[in-house]
Design an enzyme around this catalytic site. Structure first.
Site, mmCIF file in Angstrom:
data_model
loop_
_atom_site.group_PDB
_atom_site.id
_atom_site.type_symbol
_atom_site.label_atom_id
_atom_site.label_comp_id
_atom_site.label_asym_id
_atom_site.label_seq_id
_atom_site.Cartn_x
_atom_site.Cartn_y
_atom_site.Cartn_z
ATOM 1 N N TYR A 164 -23.536 -8.830 -14.688
ATOM 2 C CA TYR A 164 -24.487 -9.865 -14.342
ATOM 3 C C TYR A 164 -24.187 -10.160 -12.885
ATOM 4 O O TYR A 164 -25.024 -10.092 -11.801
ATOM 5 C CB TYR A 164 -24.453 -11.197 -15.197
ATOM 6 C CG TYR A 164 -25.450 -12.118 -14.848
ATOM 7 C CD1 TYR A 164 -26.937 -11.868 -14.953
ATOM 8 C CD2 TYR A 164 -24.981 -13.222 -13.864
ATOM 9 C CE1 TYR A 164 -27.800 -13.135 -14.467
ATOM 10 C CE2 TYR A 164 -26.137 -14.111 -13.615
ATOM 11 C CZ TYR A 164 -27.344 -14.111 -13.808
ATOM 12 O OH TYR A 164 -28.224 -14.979 -13.630
ATOM 13 N N LYS A 168 -26.675 -9.212 -9.636
ATOM 14 C CA LYS A 168 -27.090 -10.344 -8.770
ATOM 15 C C LYS A 168 -26.593 -10.018 -7.248
ATOM 16 O O LYS A 168 -27.045 -10.327 -6.340
ATOM 17 C CB LYS A 168 -26.815 -11.681 -9.245
ATOM 18 C CG LYS A 168 -27.341 -12.005 -10.672
ATOM 19 C CD LYS A 168 -29.021 -11.925 -10.383
ATOM 20 C CE LYS A 168 -29.882 -12.380 -11.527
ATOM 21 N NZ LYS A 168 -31.009 -12.269 -11.472
#
Length: 311
Positions: A164, A168
């Site tokens: 993640y 991002k």
């Protein structure tokens, strides 16, 4: 006698937006805010029933919305979303790339599937949807808005979120790159960095009792809304219509944080300390100089733990 009211600087009447992953949570808040500002919206979710219900909630509130159920990630899915906007509403002005999933595990337990699934939805999904939108907007010839969705994890890292955080961080980098590439076409590209009570943040032990109290109708305390910039999904939504509007026509390449009562501009990575060695560096001279020069104040990592006032 006063004259007619000036038009709102964030009036999106006539604009058309796609919001990926907008069946619930932050995505639905973004889609609802865009519709409230006058935009027609394509709502997207993997679950058709969820997408349809989200679109219905927007239309019942007086907005214009249709649902398109498809898993974000592939070029085919991105093309479907853009085509739905054009077929239903005649054009595309705003693409909000919100869709995402979580597969949290520490490095030595994370599988290839855990990594690939998150990168496919977040990073490749952002890429394919932004690319399809940029192609359409450049054909239309009158600019547009790409609003990507980042995270504090992508800015600072976060334990157990290799996939993640990497996705991002990549989204932040794509924001800066695309803002340069699309400038001549009048297309702005920005990332929002939201912090809100969601399925992910409500699992943080320090936040859990306050999230539960919020669900009972109690307001969040100021130390969360201001100090931590933590609030509801709706608190984060105002930033999206602003970035989609003419009021933000000169805002591009930025990562903007929002949550609770807090609005913030994230810095871009830059050199914070330098040293020089005549003729270049050797391992021994790096070791000798590190603690007294460049490495004297190392950068922190991770999202700072919330500061909870003592009772």
């Amino acid at each position: 006698m006063s004259g007619p009211a000036s038009p709102s600087p964030v009036d999106l009447t006539g604009k058309v937006a796609v919001v990926t992953g907008s069946g619930r949570g932050l995505g639905l808040a973004y889609a609802s805010a865009l519709a409230a500002a006058g935009a027609s919206v394509v709502v997207n979710d993997l679950d058709e029933a969820v997408a349809e219900q989200a679109a219905k909630s927007i239309t019942e509130a007086g907005g214009r919305a249709v649902a398109e159920a498809v898993a974000v990630g592939t070029a085919e899915a991105a093309d479907r979303l853009v085509a739905r906007a054009v077929d239903e509403f005649g054009r595309l002005d705003v693409m909000v790339t919100n869709a995402g999933i979580l597969r949290d595990r520490v490095l030595w337990k994370m599988t290839d599937d855990d990594f690939d699934a998150v990168l496919t939805t977040h990073l490749k999904g952002t890429f394919t949807c932004a690319r399809a939108a940029a192609v359409r907007m450049r054909e239309q010839g009158d600019g547009g808005r790409l609003i990507l969705v980042g995270s504090p994890a992508g800015q600072r890292g976060n334990f157990g979120q290799t996939n993640y955080a990497a996705a991002k961080a990549g989204i932040a980098a794509m924001t800066r790159t695309w803002s340069m590439e699309l400038a001549r076409a009048g297309i702005t590209v920005n990332a929002i960095v939201p912090v809100a009570a969601t399925a992910m943040t409500e699992t943080i032990p320090a936040f859990a009792p306050y999230v539960e109290a919020m669900r009972r109708g109690e307001p969040l305390p100021d130390f969360l809304r201001k100090g931590e910039g933590f609030g509801t999904a709706e608190d984060c939504a105002a930033l999206v219509p602003f970035l989609a509007s003419d009021a933000a026509k000169d805002v591009t390449g930025q990562c903007v944080g929002i949550g609770g009562d807090k609005l913030a501009l994230w810095s871009h990575p830059q050199e914070v300390s330098v040293a020089y060695a005549d003729g270049g560096w050797r391992p021994e001279t790096v070791a000798a100089a590190w603690h007294s020069s460049v490495g004297r104040e190392p950068q922190t990592v991770g999202i700072p733990a919330p500061v909870i006032p003592e009772a």
